[in-house]
Design an enzyme around this catalytic site. Structure first.
Site, PDB file in Angstrom:
ATOM      1  N   HIS A   1      -7.058  -5.400  10.406  1.00  0.00           N
ATOM      2  CA  HIS A   1      -7.423  -4.625   8.376  1.00  0.00           C
ATOM      3  C   HIS A   1      -5.816  -4.991   7.844  1.00  0.00           C
ATOM      4  O   HIS A   1      -4.403  -5.583   8.947  1.00  0.00           O
ATOM      5  CB  HIS A   1      -7.084  -2.742   8.195  1.00  0.00           C
ATOM      6  CG  HIS A   1      -5.423  -2.387   8.894  1.00  0.00           C
ATOM      7  ND1 HIS A   1      -6.326  -1.131   9.224  1.00  0.00           N
ATOM      8  CD2 HIS A   1      -4.769  -2.299   8.354  1.00  0.00           C
ATOM      9  CE1 HIS A   1      -5.313  -0.408   9.734  1.00  0.00           C
ATOM     10  NE2 HIS A   1      -4.074  -1.759   8.939  1.00  0.00           N
TER      11      HIS A   1
ATOM     12  N   GLU B   1      -9.527  -2.008   5.106  1.00  0.00           N
ATOM     13  CA  GLU B   1     -10.230  -2.043   6.348  1.00  0.00           C
ATOM     14  C   GLU B   1     -12.030  -2.763   6.049  1.00  0.00           C
ATOM     15  O   GLU B   1     -12.370  -3.531   5.798  1.00  0.00           O
ATOM     16  CB  GLU B   1     -11.138  -0.624   6.419  1.00  0.00           C
ATOM     17  CG  GLU B   1      -9.763   0.672   6.199  1.00  0.00           C
ATOM     18  CD  GLU B   1      -9.212   0.582   7.437  1.00  0.00           C
ATOM     19  OE1 GLU B   1      -9.448  -0.115   8.186  1.00  0.00           O
ATOM     20  OE2 GLU B   1      -8.192   1.846   8.106  1.00  0.00           O
TER      21      GLU B   1
ATOM     22  N   ASN C   1      -7.908  -2.973  14.197  1.00  0.00           N
ATOM     23  CA  ASN C   1      -9.165  -3.678  13.178  1.00  0.00           C
ATOM     24  C   ASN C   1      -9.100  -4.970  12.581  1.00  0.00           C
ATOM     25  O   ASN C   1     -10.260  -5.231  11.912  1.00  0.00           O
ATOM     26  CB  ASN C   1      -9.716  -2.579  13.112  1.00  0.00           C
ATOM     27  CG  ASN C   1      -9.295  -1.949  11.852  1.00  0.00           C
ATOM     28  OD1 ASN C   1      -8.544  -2.370  11.525  1.00  0.00           O
ATOM     29  ND2 ASN C   1      -9.701  -1.187  10.781  1.00  0.00           N
TER      30      ASN C   1
ATOM     31  N   ASP D   1       0.763  -1.399  -0.045  1.00  0.00           N
ATOM     32  CA  ASP D   1       0.000  -0.257   0.154  1.00  0.00           C
ATOM     33  C   ASP D   1       0.773   0.597  -0.119  1.00  0.00           C
ATOM     34  O   ASP D   1       1.828   1.180   0.189  1.00  0.00           O
ATOM     35  CB  ASP D   1      -0.662  -0.108   0.614  1.00  0.00           C
ATOM     36  CG  ASP D   1      -0.285  -0.434   2.298  1.00  0.00           C
ATOM     37  OD1 ASP D   1       1.320  -0.941   2.360  1.00  0.00           O
ATOM     38  OD2 ASP D   1      -1.134  -0.871   3.752  1.00  0.00           O
TER      39      ASP D   1
HETATM   40  C1  GLP Z   1      -0.872  -0.004   8.443  1.00  0.00           C
HETATM   41  C2  GLP Z   1       0.112  -0.809   7.517  1.00  0.00           C
HETATM   42  C3  GLP Z   1      -0.483  -2.337   7.901  1.00  0.00           C
HETATM   43  C4  GLP Z   1       0.302  -2.523   8.437  1.00  0.00           C
HETATM   44  C5  GLP Z   1      -0.782  -2.569  10.042  1.00  0.00           C
HETATM   45  C6  GLP Z   1       0.478  -2.460  11.375  1.00  0.00           C
HETATM   46  O1  GLP Z   1      -1.995   1.119   8.724  1.00  0.00           O
HETATM   47  N1  GLP Z   1      -0.550  -0.111   6.200  1.00  0.00           N
HETATM   48  O2  GLP Z   1       0.451  -3.194   6.450  1.00  0.00           O
HETATM   49  O3  GLP Z   1       0.062  -4.144   8.627  1.00  0.00           O
HETATM   50  O4  GLP Z   1      -0.869  -0.602   9.205  1.00  0.00           O
HETATM   51  O5  GLP Z   1       0.875  -2.110  11.352  1.00  0.00           O
HETATM   52  P1  GLP Z   1       2.257  -1.849  12.555  1.00  0.00           P
HETATM   53  O6  GLP Z   1       2.758  -3.176  12.182  1.00  0.00           O
HETATM   54  O7  GLP Z   1       2.360  -0.559  12.728  1.00  0.00           O
HETATM   55  O8  GLP Z   1       1.122  -2.046  14.255  1.00  0.00           O
END
Ligand code: GLP
Length: 242
Positions: A138, A143, A136, A67
């Protein structure tokens, strides 16, 4: 799903790194799917270390990130392109043209999504997709409520996701409201998936993933239907599993 529990963040990163390097060393033109966020930072540090020690080369690898934020160009310190350069790309021998992220500043974002999806197909499928998970549920920026059939698309970020990611920005207002993300079907099309989960903050999320049902309200739940998923979770993340 294959679940591996490890002691802590460090062990999770090393375990993931070993599996990824094994994959890259076993196939000349490996296609990797990469993620951002705090979770894979240790994995990338491990890959850089192993590359510098001469244990792996990325010269024939192609990478596709999940992304990118809409509106941030690759030089913006909060863009995922910048994150990838900072943590991985600048320190290994991956040719710049082999590193792909959707562009959040493309003039026609719809077209950018379709072109990105096609690029992945042309590369011949992702061999190993690295995933983190949002609180959540995702994956990428898919989402809750996203169709399991979705391909790369534009998303409106959840208030909770913007809040969770605000720590990287100077103020809440600077957190983009939209992103481009591989869809759930794009992710599920990967040959193999490795999901990393670390820390007490993710413990409830992991309970929902492992003990809940498969539903679009919790995007990561679809992983139960993929034939080759490995979850690497540290003790803190695993602490609420019965
Ligand atoms: C972000 C990214 C995801 C990631 C997630 C968790 O928003 N778009 O690809 O896996 O949230 O992030 P973190 O590893 O900082 O908890």
């Amino acid at each position: 799903m294959n679940i591996i529990t490890v002691k802590d963040y460090q062990e999770m990163s090393e375990h993931a790194g070993k599996l990824l390097i094994e994959k890259v060393n076993s196939k000349r033109k490996t296609v990797l799917g990469l993620a951002t966020g705090s979770t894979p930072e240790g994995l990338y540090a491990y890959l850089v270390k192993k590359y510098k020690e001469g244990n792996v080369s990325f010269a024939d690898v192609q990478t596709f990130n999940l992304d990118e934020y809409v509106g941030l160009d690759g030089d913006d310190p909060n863009s995922y392109m910048h994150y990838m350069k900072h943590h991985l790309f600048n320190h290994i021998d991956l040719p710049a043209q082999n590193a792909h992220l959707p562009s959040g500043t493309a003039e026609d974002l719809e077209e950018e999504c379709n072109a990105y999806e096609k690029k992945i197909e042309d590369a011949g499928k992702i061999d190993l997709q690295v995933l983190g998970i949002g609180l959540n549920g995702h994956i990428g920026f898919n989402e809750p409520g996203t169709s399991f059939k979705s391909r790369t698309h534009i998303v409106e970020l959840d208030a909770s996701t913007r809040q969770a990611n605000a720590r990287f920005f100077d103020s809440m207002e600077e957190v983009p409201t939209q992103a481009l993300t591989m869809g759930i079907a794009s992710i599920m099309n990967s040959r193999e998936i490795m999901l990393l989960v670390s820390g007490e903050g993710k413990a409830e999320t992991l309970v929902k993933l492992l003990e809940g049902r498969v539903t679009e309200d919790f995007p990561a739940s679809i992983l139960h239907e993929h034939p080759n998923v490995t979850i690497i979770a540290d003790e803190a993340a695993y602490s609420k599993i019965k």
